[in-house]
Design a protein around this motif. Structure first.
Motif, PDB file in Angstrom:
ATOM      1  N   VAL A 196      -8.578 -25.666 -19.761  1.00 52.10           N
ATOM      2  CA  VAL A 196      -7.272 -25.307 -20.232  1.00 52.10           C
ATOM      3  C   VAL A 196      -7.163 -25.398 -21.637  1.00 52.10           C
ATOM      4  N   ALA A 197      -6.349 -24.312 -22.310  1.00 55.13           N
ATOM      5  CA  ALA A 197      -5.930 -24.115 -23.625  1.00 55.13           C
ATOM      6  C   ALA A 197      -4.756 -24.811 -23.917  1.00 55.13           C
ATOM      7  N   VAL A 198      -4.759 -25.564 -24.900  1.00 49.94           N
ATOM      8  CA  VAL A 198      -3.522 -26.488 -25.178  1.00 49.94           C
ATOM      9  C   VAL A 198      -2.985 -26.107 -26.644  1.00 49.94           C
ATOM     10  N   LYS A 245      -4.446 -22.342 -18.117  1.00 49.14           N
ATOM     11  CA  LYS A 245      -6.032 -22.271 -17.753  1.00 49.14           C
ATOM     12  C   LYS A 245      -6.654 -20.902 -18.552  1.00 49.14           C
ATOM     13  N   ILE A 246      -7.911 -21.339 -18.845  1.00 43.24           N
ATOM     14  CA  ILE A 246      -8.452 -20.205 -19.675  1.00 43.24           C
ATOM     15  C   ILE A 246      -9.320 -19.419 -18.661  1.00 43.24           C
ATOM     16  N   GLU A 247      -9.207 -18.099 -18.691  1.00 43.12           N
ATOM     17  CA  GLU A 247      -9.617 -17.263 -17.750  1.00 43.12           C
ATOM     18  C   GLU A 247     -11.283 -17.168 -17.943  1.00 43.12           C
ATOM     19  N   HIS A 248     -12.041 -16.739 -17.049  1.00 47.07           N
ATOM     20  CA  HIS A 248     -13.684 -16.696 -17.067  1.00 47.07           C
ATOM     21  C   HIS A 248     -13.839 -15.732 -18.347  1.00 47.07           C
ATOM     22  N   ASN A 249     -13.063 -14.656 -18.769  1.00 46.90           N
ATOM     23  CA  ASN A 249     -13.366 -13.616 -19.693  1.00 46.90           C
ATOM     24  C   ASN A 249     -12.931 -14.051 -21.006  1.00 46.90           C
ATOM     25  N   GLU A 250     -12.313 -15.076 -21.180  1.00 49.60           N
ATOM     26  CA  GLU A 250     -11.649 -15.517 -22.305  1.00 49.60           C
ATOM     27  C   GLU A 250     -12.111 -16.524 -23.173  1.00 49.60           C
ATOM     28  N   THR A 251     -11.915 -16.462 -24.672  1.00 48.81           N
ATOM     29  CA  THR A 251     -12.310 -17.733 -25.265  1.00 48.81           C
ATOM     30  C   THR A 251     -11.229 -18.601 -25.285  1.00 48.81           C
ATOM     31  N   ALA A 252     -11.189 -19.714 -25.790  1.00 47.19           N
ATOM     32  CA  ALA A 252     -10.057 -20.579 -25.740  1.00 47.19           C
ATOM     33  C   ALA A 252      -9.049 -20.033 -26.668  1.00 47.19           C
ATOM     34  N   LYS A 253      -9.316 -19.817 -27.766  1.00 46.26           N
ATOM     35  CA  LYS A 253      -8.196 -19.146 -28.827  1.00 46.26           C
ATOM     36  C   LYS A 253      -7.594 -17.645 -28.041  1.00 46.26           C
ATOM     37  N   GLN A 254      -8.542 -16.853 -27.531  1.00 48.03           N
ATOM     38  CA  GLN A 254      -7.669 -15.971 -26.774  1.00 48.03           C
ATOM     39  C   GLN A 254      -6.829 -16.315 -25.582  1.00 48.03           C
ATOM     40  N   ALA A 255      -6.977 -17.459 -24.844  1.00 44.34           N
ATOM     41  CA  ALA A 255      -6.354 -18.236 -23.671  1.00 44.34           C
ATOM     42  C   ALA A 255      -4.863 -18.749 -24.696  1.00 44.34           C
ATOM     43  N   LEU A 256      -5.123 -19.214 -25.601  1.00 47.71           N
ATOM     44  CA  LEU A 256      -4.004 -19.628 -26.484  1.00 47.71           C
ATOM     45  C   LEU A 256      -2.785 -18.571 -26.765  1.00 47.71           C
ATOM     46  N   ILE A 257      -3.471 -17.520 -27.285  1.00 46.91           N
ATOM     47  CA  ILE A 257      -2.496 -16.209 -27.497  1.00 46.91           C
ATOM     48  C   ILE A 257      -1.760 -15.790 -26.189  1.00 46.91           C
ATOM     49  N   ARG A 258      -2.565 -15.641 -25.399  1.00 45.34           N
ATOM     50  CA  ARG A 258      -2.098 -15.230 -24.065  1.00 45.34           C
ATOM     51  C   ARG A 258      -1.006 -16.129 -23.459  1.00 45.34           C
ATOM     52  N   GLU A 259      -1.450 -17.302 -23.392  1.00 43.31           N
ATOM     53  CA  GLU A 259      -0.419 -18.465 -22.683  1.00 43.31           C
ATOM     54  C   GLU A 259       0.702 -18.648 -23.430  1.00 43.31           C
ATOM     55  N   GLY A 275      -9.430 -30.937 -30.707  1.00 46.81           N
ATOM     56  CA  GLY A 275     -10.745 -31.397 -29.661  1.00 46.81           C
ATOM     57  C   GLY A 275     -10.574 -31.135 -28.490  1.00 46.81           C
ATOM     58  N   ARG A 276     -11.378 -31.858 -27.635  1.00 47.75           N
ATOM     59  CA  ARG A 276     -11.614 -31.597 -26.039  1.00 47.75           C
ATOM     60  C   ARG A 276     -11.470 -32.672 -25.578  1.00 47.75           C
ATOM     61  N   LEU A 277     -10.480 -32.806 -24.305  1.00 50.23           N
ATOM     62  CA  LEU A 277     -10.387 -33.970 -23.506  1.00 50.23           C
ATOM     63  C   LEU A 277     -10.975 -33.856 -22.139  1.00 50.23           C
ATOM     64  N   HIS A 278     -11.892 -34.504 -21.424  1.00 50.71           N
ATOM     65  CA  HIS A 278     -12.447 -34.127 -20.361  1.00 50.71           C
ATOM     66  C   HIS A 278     -11.940 -35.313 -19.476  1.00 50.71           C
ATOM     67  N   HIS A 279     -11.424 -34.913 -17.997  1.00 50.79           N
ATOM     68  CA  HIS A 279     -10.855 -35.479 -17.053  1.00 50.79           C
ATOM     69  C   HIS A 279     -11.891 -35.373 -16.007  1.00 50.79           C
ATOM     70  N   GLN A 324     -13.259 -31.178 -12.545  1.00 53.99           N
ATOM     71  CA  GLN A 324     -13.236 -31.760 -13.769  1.00 53.99           C
ATOM     72  C   GLN A 324     -12.411 -30.777 -14.699  1.00 53.99           C
ATOM     73  N   VAL A 325     -11.627 -31.555 -15.700  1.00 57.91           N
ATOM     74  CA  VAL A 325     -10.621 -30.551 -16.144  1.00 57.91           C
ATOM     75  C   VAL A 325     -11.045 -30.784 -17.776  1.00 57.91           C
ATOM     76  N   CYS A 326     -11.001 -29.737 -18.619  1.00 52.90           N
ATOM     77  CA  CYS A 326     -11.272 -29.805 -20.134  1.00 52.90           C
ATOM     78  C   CYS A 326     -10.179 -29.253 -20.749  1.00 52.90           C
ATOM     79  N   LEU A 327      -9.601 -30.243 -21.349  1.00 51.11           N
ATOM     80  CA  LEU A 327      -8.278 -29.608 -22.280  1.00 51.11           C
ATOM     81  C   LEU A 327      -8.801 -29.394 -23.660  1.00 51.11           C
ATOM     82  N   GLN A 328      -8.813 -28.115 -23.915  1.00 50.63           N
ATOM     83  CA  GLN A 328      -9.188 -27.659 -25.318  1.00 50.63           C
ATOM     84  C   GLN A 328      -7.939 -27.608 -26.305  1.00 50.63           C
ATOM     85  N   VAL A 329      -7.892 -28.667 -27.248  1.00 55.21           N
ATOM     86  CA  VAL A 329      -6.407 -28.844 -27.794  1.00 55.21           C
ATOM     87  C   VAL A 329      -6.712 -28.125 -29.283  1.00 55.21           C
TER      88      VAL A 329
END
Length: 369
Positions: free
Chosen positions: A19-21, A51-65, A83-87, A93-98
């Motif tokens: 997940v991109a935050v 959510k970050i799609e399978h064909n996206e980078t975290a920054k691309q997901a940020l822009i889209r979301e 940072g990144r937070l893993h739950h 498992q969820v990884c928040l990429q902040v």
């Protein structure tokens, strides 16, 4: 044949949701959305993201979301990794990429009065002081993000005691730092005195004289006990001035070695305060990530940052080969927490550090008045 209960869990069968935050702000105004009561973690505020799609980078997901939720175009804004937070929820498992994103005045003026997002969610701009004070009910996972947001753009590190050749070096050390620390500075108090008790007392004197500063103090297995004894005779304001403990590179690797050998539990770093850790390479960053994950899982105070050094040549360690900005940036990307540049830097380098994946710079000589 092994019983079903003793069979290892297949990690590749557990779904990891990335997940991109986006922590969007203009100066001290931060953008929050509000989750509907029917949603998971409903009736809470949250940062924009998804959510970050399978064909996206975290920054691309940020822009889209951000565009989908608010209509705001952040394609040209700098996204600084916090940072990144893993739950781990067992079945997934969820990884928040902040990332922290500072928008322009024009963007802020355009969206400051937008009360609802494009998906119908309520939007509000909140003051940073109220956000950090807990005035807005956020999901539990966001507490660590708030700790990250408390970090300043620059930190001073005190001179070691040996730098002062005075007949009374402690008094000279105290006078210098009292007079030359910038107002409201964050300072890593590294005295390197012979005894813990003497260092703690001198630190207390500095904080008493400079009630405006925030202090990071060295981690020591007995540091909690020593400070408790010290603070019995000091006021509560001084207690609040100590905001984190520093874990050396050696202490970090010793912790990992001990846990791998099963000698101690992950909670052995017994600090009730957040930690800042020194790292020099990928191996130590991996250890820092392990420590951060263990403390998050056990609901202990978080690892809020790492000092990654040396970026450039430094007089403090003239025999150590500097990383250089390119290698430093590659290492910073590996960290699950904010990265502070250290080694041969000045406050003027903080924007350069941000462009290479850091959130702040630290040092000695050029960080005092």
């Amino acid at each position: 044949m092994a019983s079903q209960t003793n069979m290892p869990i297949k990690k590749d069968s557990i779904k990891i949701i990335n997940v991109a935050v986006a922590v969007i702000h203009y100066n001290n105004q931060y953008l929050l959305g509000f989750r509907d009561a029917s949603q998971h973690q409903g009736n809470r505020y949250e940062f924009v993201g998804g959510k970050i799609e399978h064909n996206e980078t975290a920054k691309q997901a940020l822009i889209r979301e951000v565009a989908e939720e608010t209509g705001m175009d952040i394609n040209s804004n700098i996204a600084v990794k916090l940072g990144r937070l893993h739950h781990d929820y067992g079945d997934k498992q969820v990884c928040l990429q902040v990332y922290r994103i500072e928008i322009t005045e024009l963007q802020y003026e355009q969206y400051r009065n937008q009360s609802h997002g494009l998906e119908g969610q309520a939007l509000t701009w909140v003051d940073k002081s109220k956000l950090l004070a807990g005035d807005y009910n956020l999901p539990a996972a966001n507490k660590t993000i708030l700790d990250w947001l408390r970090l300043p753009a620059q930190l001073a590190i005190t001179y070691p005691l040996a730098y002062f050749s005075s007949p009374q070096p402690m008094a000279a050390w105290l006078t210098y730092h009292k007079e030359h620390l910038a107002e409201e500075a964050w300072v890593y108090v590294r005295i390197k005195a012979a005894g813990l008790e003497g260092s703690a007392d001198t630190t207390a004197q500095l904080l008493h004289l400079r009630a405006d500063v925030q202090a990071i103090v060295p981690y020591h297995p007995d540091s909690n006990r020593a400070n408790c004894q010290l603070l019995k005779t000091k006021n509560a304001t001084m207690n609040r001035q100590i905001v984190a403990r520093h874990l050396t590179h050696r202490q970090l690797l010793q912790w990992r070695s001990s846990t791998e050998k099963g000698k101690v539990s992950n909670g052995t770093i017994s600090s009730s305060l957040p930690l800042i850790v020194s790292c020099h390479n990928a191996d130590s960053i991996d250890a820092a990530n392990q420590l951060a994950g263990a403390r998050l899982q056990q609901q202990l105070s978080p690892v809020i940052a790492i000092f990654l050094s040396p970026v450039l040549f430094t007089q403090t360690h003239p025999d150590v080969t500097p990383l250089g900005w390119e290698a430093w940036s590659e290492l910073a990307e590996l960290a699950d927490m904010p990265v502070i540049g250290l080694g041969g830097l000045s406050p003027a380098r903080k924007e350069q550090a941000m462009l290479h994946g850091g959130i702040a710079v630290a040092g000695i000589r050029q960080f005092f008045k």
